[in-house]
Design an enzyme around this catalytic site. Sequence first.
Site, mmCIF file in Angstrom:
data_model
loop_
_atom_site.group_PDB
_atom_site.id
_atom_site.type_symbol
_atom_site.label_atom_id
_atom_site.label_comp_id
_atom_site.label_asym_id
_atom_site.label_seq_id
_atom_site.Cartn_x
_atom_site.Cartn_y
_atom_site.Cartn_z
ATOM 1 C CD GLU A 137 -52.550 13.356 2.462
ATOM 2 O OE1 GLU A 137 -53.019 13.819 3.499
ATOM 3 O OE2 GLU A 137 -52.299 12.149 2.315
ATOM 4 C CG ASP A 180 -60.416 0.772 3.262
ATOM 5 O OD1 ASP A 180 -60.895 1.425 4.204
ATOM 6 O OD2 ASP A 180 -59.418 1.141 2.622
#
Length: 414
Positions: free
Chosen positions: A168, A297
């Site tokens: 990205e 995470d």
Amino acid sequence: MKKKIVIIGGGFGGLNAAKALKGLEAEISLIDQTNHHLFQPLLYQVATAALSPGDIAFPIRAILKKQKNVKVILGEVTSINRNDKKVFLKDDYYEYDYLVIAIGSRHSYFGNSEWEKNAPGLKTISDALRIREKILLSFEKAERYAERQSVDKYLTFVIVGGGPTGVEIAGAIAEISKKTMLKNFRKIDTTKTKILLVEATNRILSSYDNDLSEKAKSELEKLGVTVLTNTMVKQINEESVLVDDDLIATSNIIWAAGNEVSKILKDLATEIDKAGRVVVNEFCSLKEDDSVFVIGDSANCKYKDVSLPGIAPVAMQQGKYIGKLIEQKIKGEKNLKPFIYFDKGSMATIGRAKAILQVGKFKLSGFLAWLAWSLVHIFFLITFRNKYKVMSEWIWYYISLRHGIRLITNRTNI
Ligand SMILES: Cc1cc2nc3c(=O)[nH]c(=O)nc-3n(C[C@H](O)[C@H](O)[C@H](O)COP(=O)(O)OP(=O)(O)OC[C@H]3O[C@@H](n4cnc5c(N)ncnc54)[C@H](O)[C@@H]3O)c2cc1C
């Protein structure tokens, strides 16, 4: 007496856990080292001057203002004592009956932490602003020195790591450096701008099927990105990076290659995997302590024998699940159900109007995938103001190819 629940982290996991506890008779403290919830998936757009920090970050206190059972605490948790059931900040502590740890991850330099100062990673608003300033400053230097010396190093961008974040950022930098921004400069030669995406394995976006990662590679190449696979970064300095045996002169290196988790998880004295994540059981709790949960995470949570990836839907679903589970435990309910993960698929965007999307066997790429990507991201932004603001910025950019947030606010020293 009311049970005490401490949630560390107001990211996707922690915030969803807090919301799921709405209405419960309990004393809930949500502790975060920042005062805001950050929508990390759009962070690269702040780093590349497409969005402002306020478009993707929201004060946690404001999000939870109507939820009377939650107290929001600004502070960094420095240690955890499971025996005493206490969580320590710099100068005080909080006791808990149930502890939810959702502290996310930071980037890992695989033992080369000295690389960080020259190759910032992207996890926080400060990281994004630092990268934004680095990119903008580099263009300014190229413009200023173009007539006197070679400015290649200011126009070369090396992004390390070919996962979604690296892809990205590479796509966005290619667009701004080759199309958008350079119309504003007089001396910079756009044909000299180089964007290199360096990936150690044999393909980018390796969590997607091969054909989609090939499509992403070819779209990046069309934008002017050179994709180097099976290539290792061996050294990083202020003005160069050693990529395999090639020394590339650049003052723009961005790190998007790995994650590691905070050392405070070691205080839990439980099983930790190689990335530093806590290995949790099917209830997202420690094997040896069912009052301590680790989600998002920071956790290595296996579902159907596979470790769940570090993505927002995992953290959000775990947060919601944990909230309900704690409520059931407090109410003394039996037959508690293990966590069930619903895979909603993954998507990554490549430049202004291209993306790839994979949900199980269903795959999509190109403009339609980008539309789906845009709608999903708008949908999950927290407030109506932010949804409206981001959508209008995107529509404006789509039509005009102009980014508005190109400010350098620190002292430049040039
Ligand atoms: C650049 C980027 C792009 C991404 N793109 C996507 C995407 O497109 N799709 C997707 O699904 N996922 C994406 N992700 C991943 C996704 O953002 C994470 O999986 C998700 O944020 C994890 O949620 P979490 O609650 O575990 O942690 P986080 O959302 O990171 O929240 C952790 C919180 O804990 C706080 N904290 C940390 N340590 C402490 C401490 N010691 N004391 C107090 N507070 C602390 C932090 O301030 C933070 O608010 C992206 C991530 C990044 C960085």
